[in-house]
Design a protein around this motif. Structure first.
Motif, PDB file in Angstrom:
ATOM      1  N   GLU A 107       0.827  -1.209   0.000  1.00  0.00           N
ATOM      2  CA  GLU A 107       0.000   0.000   0.000  1.00  0.00           C
ATOM      3  C   GLU A 107       0.863   1.263   0.000  1.00  0.00           C
ATOM      4  N   VAL A 108       1.943   1.236   0.766  1.00  0.00           N
ATOM      5  CA  VAL A 108       2.810   2.421   0.788  1.00  0.00           C
ATOM      6  C   VAL A 108       3.464   2.581  -0.586  1.00  0.00           C
ATOM      7  N   ALA A 109       3.848   1.468  -1.204  1.00  0.00           N
ATOM      8  CA  ALA A 109       4.464   1.557  -2.532  1.00  0.00           C
ATOM      9  C   ALA A 109       3.475   2.118  -3.554  1.00  0.00           C
ATOM     10  N   ALA A 110       2.177   1.818  -3.372  1.00  0.00           N
ATOM     11  CA  ALA A 110       1.173   2.343  -4.318  1.00  0.00           C
ATOM     12  C   ALA A 110       0.998   3.857  -4.152  1.00  0.00           C
ATOM     13  N   ARG A 111       1.345   4.356  -2.960  1.00  0.00           N
ATOM     14  CA  ARG A 111       1.161   5.788  -2.710  1.00  0.00           C
ATOM     15  C   ARG A 111       2.427   6.589  -2.980  1.00  0.00           C
ATOM     16  N   LEU A 112       3.567   6.033  -2.605  1.00  0.00           N
ATOM     17  CA  LEU A 112       4.819   6.796  -2.684  1.00  0.00           C
ATOM     18  C   LEU A 112       5.817   6.023  -3.524  1.00  0.00           C
ATOM     19  N   ASP A 113       6.470   6.748  -4.385  1.00  0.00           N
ATOM     20  CA  ASP A 113       7.510   6.135  -5.186  1.00  0.00           C
ATOM     21  C   ASP A 113       8.723   5.828  -4.333  1.00  0.00           C
ATOM     22  N   GLY A 114       9.342   4.717  -4.577  1.00  0.00           N
ATOM     23  CA  GLY A 114      10.684   4.494  -4.087  1.00  0.00           C
ATOM     24  C   GLY A 114      10.878   4.409  -2.599  1.00  0.00           C
ATOM     25  N   ARG A 126      -4.076  16.509   2.227  1.00  0.00           N
ATOM     26  CA  ARG A 126      -3.372  15.241   1.962  1.00  0.00           C
ATOM     27  C   ARG A 126      -4.198  14.069   2.486  1.00  0.00           C
ATOM     28  N   TYR A 127      -4.810  14.278   3.651  1.00  0.00           N
ATOM     29  CA  TYR A 127      -5.642  13.212   4.224  1.00  0.00           C
ATOM     30  C   TYR A 127      -6.814  12.903   3.290  1.00  0.00           C
ATOM     31  N   LEU A 128      -7.428  13.977   2.777  1.00  0.00           N
ATOM     32  CA  LEU A 128      -8.571  13.817   1.864  1.00  0.00           C
ATOM     33  C   LEU A 128      -8.164  13.010   0.632  1.00  0.00           C
ATOM     34  N   GLU A 129      -6.999  13.365   0.113  1.00  0.00           N
ATOM     35  CA  GLU A 129      -6.479  12.696  -1.078  1.00  0.00           C
ATOM     36  C   GLU A 129      -6.269  11.194  -0.798  1.00  0.00           C
ATOM     37  N   GLU A 130      -5.647  10.913   0.342  1.00  0.00           N
ATOM     38  CA  GLU A 130      -5.390   9.521   0.711  1.00  0.00           C
ATOM     39  C   GLU A 130      -6.688   8.774   0.956  1.00  0.00           C
ATOM     40  N   TYR A 131      -7.605   9.456   1.626  1.00  0.00           N
ATOM     41  CA  TYR A 131      -8.857   8.789   1.984  1.00  0.00           C
ATOM     42  C   TYR A 131      -9.579   8.329   0.713  1.00  0.00           C
ATOM     43  N   PHE A 132      -9.718   9.229  -0.270  1.00  0.00           N
ATOM     44  CA  PHE A 132     -10.472   8.866  -1.461  1.00  0.00           C
ATOM     45  C   PHE A 132      -9.722   7.884  -2.348  1.00  0.00           C
ATOM     46  N   PHE A 133      -8.397   7.896  -2.247  1.00  0.00           N
ATOM     47  CA  PHE A 133      -7.621   6.888  -2.962  1.00  0.00           C
ATOM     48  C   PHE A 133      -7.943   5.504  -2.375  1.00  0.00           C
ATOM     49  N   ASP A 134      -7.877   5.401  -1.057  1.00  0.00           N
ATOM     50  CA  ASP A 134      -8.198   4.123  -0.393  1.00  0.00           C
ATOM     51  C   ASP A 134      -9.634   3.701  -0.690  1.00  0.00           C
ATOM     52  N   TRP A 135     -10.516   4.685  -0.590  1.00  0.00           N
ATOM     53  CA  TRP A 135     -11.942   4.404  -0.795  1.00  0.00           C
ATOM     54  C   TRP A 135     -12.174   3.823  -2.204  1.00  0.00           C
ATOM     55  N   ALA A 136     -11.573   4.484  -3.205  1.00  0.00           N
ATOM     56  CA  ALA A 136     -11.800   4.042  -4.589  1.00  0.00           C
ATOM     57  C   ALA A 136     -11.151   2.681  -4.843  1.00  0.00           C
ATOM     58  N   ARG A 137     -10.007   2.440  -4.178  1.00  0.00           N
ATOM     59  CA  ARG A 137      -9.358   1.127  -4.365  1.00  0.00           C
ATOM     60  C   ARG A 137     -10.185   0.009  -3.752  1.00  0.00           C
ATOM     61  N   LEU A 138     -10.882   0.308  -2.673  1.00  0.00           N
ATOM     62  CA  LEU A 138     -11.748  -0.715  -2.078  1.00  0.00           C
ATOM     63  C   LEU A 138     -13.046  -0.859  -2.870  1.00  0.00           C
ATOM     64  N   LEU A 139     -13.484   0.262  -3.446  1.00  0.00           N
ATOM     65  CA  LEU A 139     -14.747   0.250  -4.191  1.00  0.00           C
ATOM     66  C   LEU A 139     -14.618  -0.525  -5.510  1.00  0.00           C
ATOM     67  N   ALA A 140     -13.504  -0.299  -6.218  1.00  0.00           N
ATOM     68  CA  ALA A 140     -13.382  -0.811  -7.594  1.00  0.00           C
ATOM     69  C   ALA A 140     -13.709  -2.308  -7.732  1.00  0.00           C
ATOM     70  N   SER A 162      -7.637  11.575  -6.853  1.00  0.00           N
ATOM     71  CA  SER A 162      -7.518  10.307  -6.127  1.00  0.00           C
ATOM     72  C   SER A 162      -8.287   9.190  -6.836  1.00  0.00           C
ATOM     73  N   LEU A 163      -9.483   9.504  -7.312  1.00  0.00           N
ATOM     74  CA  LEU A 163     -10.288   8.459  -7.960  1.00  0.00           C
ATOM     75  C   LEU A 163      -9.593   7.988  -9.241  1.00  0.00           C
ATOM     76  N   ALA A 164      -9.013   8.956  -9.970  1.00  0.00           N
ATOM     77  CA  ALA A 164      -8.319   8.585 -11.215  1.00  0.00           C
ATOM     78  C   ALA A 164      -7.077   7.758 -10.895  1.00  0.00           C
ATOM     79  N   ARG A 165      -6.331   8.177  -9.860  1.00  0.00           N
ATOM     80  CA  ARG A 165      -5.111   7.462  -9.468  1.00  0.00           C
ATOM     81  C   ARG A 165      -5.442   6.028  -9.047  1.00  0.00           C
ATOM     82  N   ALA A 166      -6.637   5.839  -8.487  1.00  0.00           N
ATOM     83  CA  ALA A 166      -7.026   4.504  -8.025  1.00  0.00           C
ATOM     84  C   ALA A 166      -7.546   3.631  -9.171  1.00  0.00           C
ATOM     85  N   GLY A 167      -7.603   4.165 -10.392  1.00  0.00           N
ATOM     86  CA  GLY A 167      -7.935   3.328 -11.549  1.00  0.00           C
ATOM     87  C   GLY A 167      -9.337   3.528 -12.103  1.00  0.00           C
TER      88      GLY A 167
END
Ligand SMILES: C[S@@+](CC[C@H](N)C(=O)[O-])C[C@H]1O[C@@H](n2cnc3c(N)ncnc32)[C@H](O)[C@@H]1O
Length: 400
Positions: free
Chosen positions: A35-42, A172-186, A210-215
């Motif tokens: 999960e950390v790798a999906a959020r942060l490079d390297g 940043r929290y909002l961004e992370e939250y919706f990224f997680d949310w969309a990854r669980l939703l997809a 965030s939604l776009a980043r989550a696919g």
């Protein structure tokens, strides 16, 4: 492998903490690394392991089966997304709708794959205005992030959350939250499922990214043309001096982000197999459009469902009807509030599921859904009250 290292101080910690906030039962080191790798490079996986070890028990708690969770004190951090305190109430069926008392992240994690055909939802725009702390302040009239607008022409206005107070950390929290949310939703969505998410002009770019980043695939925005009480004011304490100045534009619209789970093959193949991949037209002459005139939620409707963020049936029924191109499938609202989306789905004859984590709003929705389902928007009576003759239209034209 590339490990470029200029990280903002605390970035790795925030990524782990934000992820573990969505996993109240904990996660394995491997899951946390992925999960950390999906959020942060390297970020080298070994550094995550050491980070967890070094910060246990201050930040993290080590659980059975080599899992880590957030330390209790952080778990209680007053953000939505944490577990609903107290007892979970049993789900209730209200017409074609199922209302569930749970945190939507937890519910999504357990949901059967490919079982939802569309999402229509109005989440807390800034995610913190519905935290337990801010809700307490609102209920006790203390304000907090909720601003009570001044009366206007003798009319008392409802409280509005202020989004201008969000800090870079909140964003940043909002961004992370919706990224997680969309990854669980997809995974729960069928290919081609539409996802409509209400937002605010100050924050919609964050959620959309965030939604776009989550696919999910961005398909545009639906503009709800509505006169709001936001912006337009003269400078505070200097309104006489700067009589001809508006600090921010007076907001006359509300964005509803339109996303889709990518389709399988061509649109017609997807429509045949999954019944999704487009929008239902209001009529054969009229395409589904992206600007919808609306009115603020009326007093009469607010009396039936007194939720601080109630959306009007006249608008919701149009978009809920539109999200299932063939009128078949299940519509999900993961942030159900008073259940207005579920009521709209009932009114147009669709199946729906709503998730609400706050006990008081869950109880409110249980009562409000049948009332809103039978409401004739724009009329002072409900459909149930009306005699069988002269049934009113579900979609009267609404004022802009
Ligand atoms: C903006 S309101 C929705 C209001 C709704 N559109 C209506 O018309 O009543 C958002 C709702 O989401 C709920 N909520 C916040 N976080 C949640 C979560 N993680 N899971 C489920 N519900 C949540 C809040 O308690 C709140 O009632």
């Amino acid at each position: 492998m590339r490990f470029p290292n200029k990280k903002r101080p605390g970035e790795v910690r925030d990524a782990i903490v934000n992820y573990l906030r969505t996993r109240p039962d904990g996660a394995t080191v491997r899951q946390i690394q992925a999960e950390v790798a999906a959020r942060l490079d390297g970020v080298p996986p070994s550094s995550i392991r050491s980070y967890l070890r070094l910060n246990t028990p201050t930040l993290f708690a080590r659980m059975e089966r080599a899992q880590y969770a957030l330390n209790e004190s952080l778990r209680g951090h007053p953000r939505p997304g944490s577990e609903t305190a107290g007892k979970t109430l049993a789900p209730v069926e209200l017409g074609n709708a199922m209302l569930v008392h749970e945190d939507c992240l937890k519910w999504l994690r357990a949901r059967e794959p490919a079982s939802i055909h569309a999402v229509v939802t109005d989440p807390p725009y800034g995610m913190f205005e519905y935290s337990d702390e801010q809700q307490e302040k609102l209920r006790s009239g203390k304000g907090g992030v909720w601003r009570i607008p001044p009366s206007f022409d003798g009319v008392k206005r409802s409280p509005l959350p202020r989004f201008t107070v969000l800090t870079p950390g909140d964003l940043r929290y909002l961004e992370e939250y919706f990224f997680d949310w969309a990854r669980l939703l997809a995974p729960a969505l069928v290919p081609g499922a539409n996802v409509l998410v209400a937002s605010n002009p100050l924050l919609s770019h964050v959620v959309s990214g965030s939604l776009a980043r989550a696919g999910l695939e961005r398909r545009g925005e639906i503009v709800r043309l509505v006169m709001t009480m936001r912006g337009g004011d003269r400078p505070k304490h200097a309104h006489r001096e700067f009589d001809m100045v508006s600090v921010m534009p007076r907001s006359m619209w509300e964005p509803w982000l339109a996303f889709r789970k990518p389709i399988e093959g061509r649109v017609q193949d997807n429509l045949r197999k999954w019944k999704t991949g487009g929008f239902r037209r209001p009529s054969s002459e009229k395409p589904f459009g992206d600007v919808i005139a609306s009115a603020p939620t009326r007093k009469q409707e607010r009396a039936l469902a007194p939720h601080p963020s109630l959306k009007p049936q006249a608008f919701l029924r149009q978009i809920v009807r539109g999200v299932l191109p063939l009128g078949e499938g299940v519509v999900l609202d993961p942030f159900a509030g008073s259940g207005s989306t579920l009521a709209a789905a009932n009114a147009v004859g669709y199946k729906s599921i709503g998730i609400e984590k706050d006990t008081r709003y869950f109880e409110l929705a249980r009562i409000a859904i049948p009332r809103l389902t039978h409401l004739i928007p724009g009329a002072t009576r409900t459909r149930r009250d009306k005699s069988s003759s002269g049934e009113a239209s579900l979609f009267p034209s609404c004022e802009a």
